[in-house]
Design a protein around this motif. Structure first.
Motif, PDB file in Angstrom:
ATOM      1  N   TYR A  92       0.787  -1.172   0.174  1.00  0.00           N
ATOM      2  CA  TYR A  92       0.097  -0.056  -0.283  1.00  0.00           C
ATOM      3  C   TYR A  92       0.681   1.519   0.299  1.00  0.00           C
ATOM      4  N   VAL A  93       0.052   2.401  -0.151  1.00  0.00           N
ATOM      5  CA  VAL A  93       1.005   3.670  -0.326  1.00  0.00           C
ATOM      6  C   VAL A  93       0.563   4.320   0.578  1.00  0.00           C
ATOM      7  N   ARG A  94       2.073   4.915   1.274  1.00  0.00           N
ATOM      8  CA  ARG A  94       1.665   5.290   3.009  1.00  0.00           C
ATOM      9  C   ARG A  94       2.371   7.174   2.349  1.00  0.00           C
ATOM     10  N   VAL A  95       0.971   7.781   2.399  1.00  0.00           N
ATOM     11  CA  VAL A  95       0.801   9.066   2.400  1.00  0.00           C
ATOM     12  C   VAL A  95       1.292   9.516   3.813  1.00  0.00           C
ATOM     13  N   SER A  96       2.847  10.895   3.519  1.00  0.00           N
ATOM     14  CA  SER A  96       2.913  11.712   4.717  1.00  0.00           C
ATOM     15  C   SER A  96       3.516  12.863   4.394  1.00  0.00           C
ATOM     16  N   ASN A  97       3.323  13.591   5.064  1.00  0.00           N
ATOM     17  CA  ASN A  97       3.568  14.933   5.049  1.00  0.00           C
ATOM     18  C   ASN A  97       4.919  15.636   5.678  1.00  0.00           C
ATOM     19  N   ASP A  98       5.987  16.407   4.648  1.00  0.00           N
ATOM     20  CA  ASP A  98       6.953  16.619   4.914  1.00  0.00           C
ATOM     21  C   ASP A  98       7.412  18.306   5.310  1.00  0.00           C
ATOM     22  N   ILE A  99       7.419  18.673   6.686  1.00  0.00           N
ATOM     23  CA  ILE A  99       7.515  19.574   7.041  1.00  0.00           C
ATOM     24  C   ILE A  99       8.446  20.435   6.382  1.00  0.00           C
ATOM     25  N   MET A 100       9.529  19.905   6.132  1.00  0.00           N
ATOM     26  CA  MET A 100      10.400  21.188   5.248  1.00  0.00           C
ATOM     27  C   MET A 100      10.223  21.431   3.563  1.00  0.00           C
ATOM     28  N   THR A 101       9.211  20.579   3.398  1.00  0.00           N
ATOM     29  CA  THR A 101       8.912  20.825   1.730  1.00  0.00           C
ATOM     30  C   THR A 101       7.727  21.530   1.407  1.00  0.00           C
ATOM     31  N   ASP A 102       6.468  21.159   2.230  1.00  0.00           N
ATOM     32  CA  ASP A 102       5.565  21.406   2.718  1.00  0.00           C
ATOM     33  C   ASP A 102       4.563  21.054   2.275  1.00  0.00           C
ATOM     34  N   ARG A 103       4.896  19.463   1.658  1.00  0.00           N
ATOM     35  CA  ARG A 103       4.052  18.867  -0.112  1.00  0.00           C
ATOM     36  C   ARG A 103       3.929  17.050   0.552  1.00  0.00           C
ATOM     37  N   ALA A 104       3.181  16.254   0.669  1.00  0.00           N
ATOM     38  CA  ALA A 104       3.129  14.832   0.081  1.00  0.00           C
ATOM     39  C   ALA A 104       3.746  14.619   0.257  1.00  0.00           C
ATOM     40  N   ARG A 105       4.554  13.583   0.665  1.00  0.00           N
ATOM     41  CA  ARG A 105       4.966  12.727   0.080  1.00  0.00           C
ATOM     42  C   ARG A 105       4.945  10.968   0.384  1.00  0.00           C
ATOM     43  N   ARG A 106       5.077   9.840  -0.947  1.00  0.00           N
ATOM     44  CA  ARG A 106       4.977   8.808  -0.790  1.00  0.00           C
ATOM     45  C   ARG A 106       5.584   7.417  -0.440  1.00  0.00           C
ATOM     46  N   SER A 107       5.173   7.089  -0.246  1.00  0.00           N
ATOM     47  CA  SER A 107       6.266   5.538   0.015  1.00  0.00           C
ATOM     48  C   SER A 107       5.490   4.459  -0.060  1.00  0.00           C
ATOM     49  N   ILE A 108       6.191   2.896  -0.631  1.00  0.00           N
ATOM     50  CA  ILE A 108       5.069   2.249  -0.555  1.00  0.00           C
ATOM     51  C   ILE A 108       5.857   0.709   0.587  1.00  0.00           C
ATOM     52  N   TRP A 109       4.608   0.160   1.292  1.00  0.00           N
ATOM     53  CA  TRP A 109       5.079  -0.585   2.503  1.00  0.00           C
ATOM     54  C   TRP A 109       4.809  -1.296   1.815  1.00  0.00           C
ATOM     55  N   LEU A 110       4.459  -2.858   3.088  1.00  0.00           N
ATOM     56  CA  LEU A 110       4.089  -4.247   2.699  1.00  0.00           C
ATOM     57  C   LEU A 110       3.914  -4.780   4.153  1.00  0.00           C
ATOM     58  N   VAL A 111       2.581  -5.056   4.328  1.00  0.00           N
ATOM     59  CA  VAL A 111       1.688  -5.582   5.458  1.00  0.00           C
ATOM     60  C   VAL A 111       2.084  -7.184   4.902  1.00  0.00           C
ATOM     61  N   ASP A 112       1.892  -7.763   6.150  1.00  0.00           N
ATOM     62  CA  ASP A 112       1.230  -9.160   6.456  1.00  0.00           C
ATOM     63  C   ASP A 112       0.064  -9.396   6.884  1.00  0.00           C
ATOM     64  N   THR A 113      -0.467 -10.101   5.804  1.00  0.00           N
ATOM     65  CA  THR A 113      -2.017 -10.232   6.076  1.00  0.00           C
ATOM     66  C   THR A 113      -2.460 -10.643   7.522  1.00  0.00           C
TER      67      THR A 113
END
Length: 679
Positions: A55-76
């Motif tokens: 899944y894509v985790r969306v977080s905000n970067d306080i230094m750039t004032d923009r959203a950043r997206r990263s891909i994470w894996l979860v064991d079901t």
């Protein structure tokens, strides 16, 4: 007062107002700075065997004032999380290979967006090709050897006149911009790059992409491979007038080897999102008949034979719009998402048209306002993953298996621990106009005391064909944190209540949605906790238009804030990026054919009645409801001597007015400070 100084005063006033709400101190209250710490889950993709979810985790970067997206894996099985693709780029759109051994994704960095594949066994990623433009709509071939995607191909066209040769070293003005395309700009993108979106294929282990479609037409995803892997299915409108007919599209197939194009559907209306059954014999898709050219139509699920014959609708008995079709592993049914009374759900639809709801409470996709939304994915063994909705936090990832659902992430636990958040509950409302039930919710301030009387904010959604629901909203939380009761609702015209309810405003907007909204306010007052002398109203887009309409109809609100509004329909339909759609479908006539009809529905026609102090807010790069609309209203209010101020959000589009955390917090702060002036 200069605008910059005015906005600074508003921000300071808001900070003081929020801090004063609780004796414990501002850290106990959700505030504008907390927007930088919010995270949410999006785009879940179940590995085909059901053992893991990317899944894509969306977080905000306080230094750039923009959203950043990263891909994470979860064991079901265990819920254990692993960062999969986390770096300085924004990584998104994960898509599993058919055997689950690889994951394709897009990495967007300083050099643009590129297509990558990750080999899960080794943990190594490789760029598949060097692409000139960003890839979209990624799809794997059934044998896992090929990837297909859509991408813009630049086409400058013929110049209007020959260019003048510039002497070496000369500093000349920028060259002329010559526009002859019907669709030349889009909200969030601005002026579009000249060219057409085409379908491409490339070897999954790397190679030179091959262009499969040609011509001066746009081709759209989602796309799907035929089960034999020899062709790709997609949507397009290849009529000569395609740019003037935004609702028309047909399913086509293009051969990988010979580029042969086959049209599979043929009717008036959009046919979209083709997906091939596991055995390859059928194609499912969504769309609707567009014979009536109404403001709203339910999007329905269809299935046809592989050659395009025997098309039939499967959800004709469901008075809701469906989307995101996905086949069950046995090919006997499909899963679709749909909104029902403000709640997003997933249904299983059998090939004989039986509809069974299997999931409820999806959410996600935005943070500032509580719109419906959410995404889901299904594995071959029935494991499902989806993003959930909650009023107290942004969306997390939920895994459902064997009839049981479990939330496997808690992305905002640290940020929100110890915070006093607004409590949100359903608010029963009956319209004063015709006694129809109106879906609504009420949010109470943190540390709410039922013995006190609170000021109230009415928050109105845009669209107008859209819906709010029991989902997280930074605006609602910030308003409540400042000591307001907040109500929001789905007046007539909203989606998720059926075609008839939505089309109550077809060629009749605004109209009795005004009565619905006043009934929502009355229902909140009837609970006995609202000070009926301290009422405020705000909303964005369609909600901005309704805010301006309301203050032209009544003086019961002490102050208003109209955000990115429509003010004059004649100028709106000719300056919006959606001008090929709006006049035709929302009015049925052009402005020069029915000037009085346009004027009668324009909030500007009521400005002579306005006494309510009204703030006007708009993004400076808004191409959907352009700043000229806000400018007209601000000027009209100034000419009439009505207290007003204009807040322009630098660099912000219509859809992106709250995309950057600093601007989202400042916008909400400006509105609160404006209301605080008139408490």
């Amino acid at each position: 007062m200069r605008l910059a100084a005015f906005v600074s005063v508003l921000a300071l006033a808001t900070a003081g107002a929020v801090s004063a709400q609780v004796a414990d101190g501002p850290s106990r209250i959700f505030g504008a700075r907390d927007l930088f710490g919010l995270q949410m889950a999006s785009d879940p993709q179940v590995r085909p065997d059901g053992g893991a979810v990317a899944y894509v985790r969306v977080s905000n970067d306080i230094m750039t004032d923009r959203a950043r997206r990263s891909i994470w894996l979860v064991d079901t099985a265990t819920g254990a999380q692993t960062p999969l693709v986390v770096d300085e780029a924004s990584n998104l759109a994960p898509r599993w290979s058919p055997d689950g051994s690889r994951l394709a994704y897009v990495a967007a960095g300083p050099d643009g967006a590129q297509l990558y594949v990750r080999w899960m066994a080794t943990g190594r990623s490789a760029r598949v090709a060097s692409l000139e433009q960003a890839p979209n709509d990624i799809a794997w071939s059934p044998d896992g050897k090929t990837l297909a995607f859509t991408m813009l191909t630049v086409d400058e066209g013929r110049p209007l006149a020959p260019s003048i040769r510039k002497p070496e070293g000369a500093k000349w003005a920028e060259p002329l911009k010559v526009i002859d395309r019907i669709t030349y700009r889009a909200d969030g993108e601005g002026f579009l790059k000249p060219g057409y979106r085409q379908v491409f294929a490339v070897a999954a282990d790397g190679g030179q992409p091959r262009q499969l479609t040609f011509g001066k037409f746009d081709n759209a995803g989602p796309i799907s491979f035929a089960r034999d892997g020899r062709s790709v299915l997609f949507s397009t409108n290849r009529a000569e007038t395609w740019e003037r007919d935004p609702q028309e599209a047909e399913i086509h197939a293009v051969g990988l080897e010979d580029g042969a194009l086959t049209r599979l559907t043929n009717r008036v209306g959009p046919d979209l999102a083709p997906t091939v059954s596991p055995d390859g014999s059928k194609i499912a898709y969504v769309g609707f008949d567009d014979q009536r050219r109404r403001g709203y139509e339910n999007q329905r699920l269809y299935v046809m034979d592989r050659d395009g014959r025997n098309s039939r609708v499967l959800t004709g008995g469901l008075d809701r719009s469906v989307g995101a079709p996905q086949w069950a592993a046995d090919g006997k049914s499909l899963y679709v998402s749909y909104d029902d009374q403000g709640v997003t759900k997933v249904a299983r639809v059998s090939l004989d048209g039986k509809v069974e709801t299997v999931l409820s409470g999806l959410g996600g996709g935005g943070l500032d306002r509580p719109y419906t939304g959410g995404e889901f994915s299904v594995g071959r063994n029935g494991v499902m993953a989806f993003t959930d909705a909650a009023t107290s936090r942004p969306s997390d990832l939920v895994v459902a298996r064997g009839g049981k659902a479990r939330r496997v992430t808690d992305l905002n636990a640290d940020l929100l621990a110890g915070k006093s958040m607004a409590r949100v509950e359903a608010l029963p409302v009956t319209s004063s106009y015709d006694k129809k039930p109106i879906g609504a919710w009420i949010a109470y301030p943190p540390n709410f005391d039922p013995a006190k009387k609170y000021p109230l904010i009415l928050e109105i959604h845009g669209g107008p064909f859209a819906a709010y629901g029991p989902s997280f909203s930074t605006d609602v939380q910030l308003y409540a944190a400042a000591g307001y009761v907040v109500v929001y609702s789905n007046p007539r015209g909203s989606t998720s209540y059926g075609e008839a309810f939505a089309n109550e405003i077809d060629r009749n907007y605004p109209s009795h949605d005004y009565d619905d909204l006043m009934s929502v306010v009355d229902a909140a007052i009837a609970k006995g906790v609202v000070d009926d002398k301290r009422l405020y109203v705000t909303g964005g887009s369609g909600g901005g238009a309704l805010t301006a309409w309301i203050v032209g109809k009544t003086d019961r609100f002490r102050a208003a804030a109209t955000q990115k509004p429509v003010i004059n329909w004649s100028s709106q339909v000719l300056t919006t990026d959606g001008y090929t759609f709006m006049a035709s479908y929302w009015f049925g006539k052009m402005p020069w054919e029915d000037p009085q009809g346009y004027w009668a529905r324009s909030p500007l026609s009521l400005v002579g009645n306005v006494k309510t102090p009204t703030l006007v807010v708009v993004g400076e790069q808004d191409d959907r409801t352009p700043p000229s609309e806000a400018d007209q209203y601000f000027a009209a209010l100034q000419l009439r001597g009505v207290p007003t101020a204009l807040v322009r959000v630098p660099g912000a589009s219509h859809g992106g007015i709250a995309a950057r955390p600093s601007q989202s917090g400042a916008k909400a702060g400006a509105i609160l400070a404006w209301f605080d002036r008139y408490k």
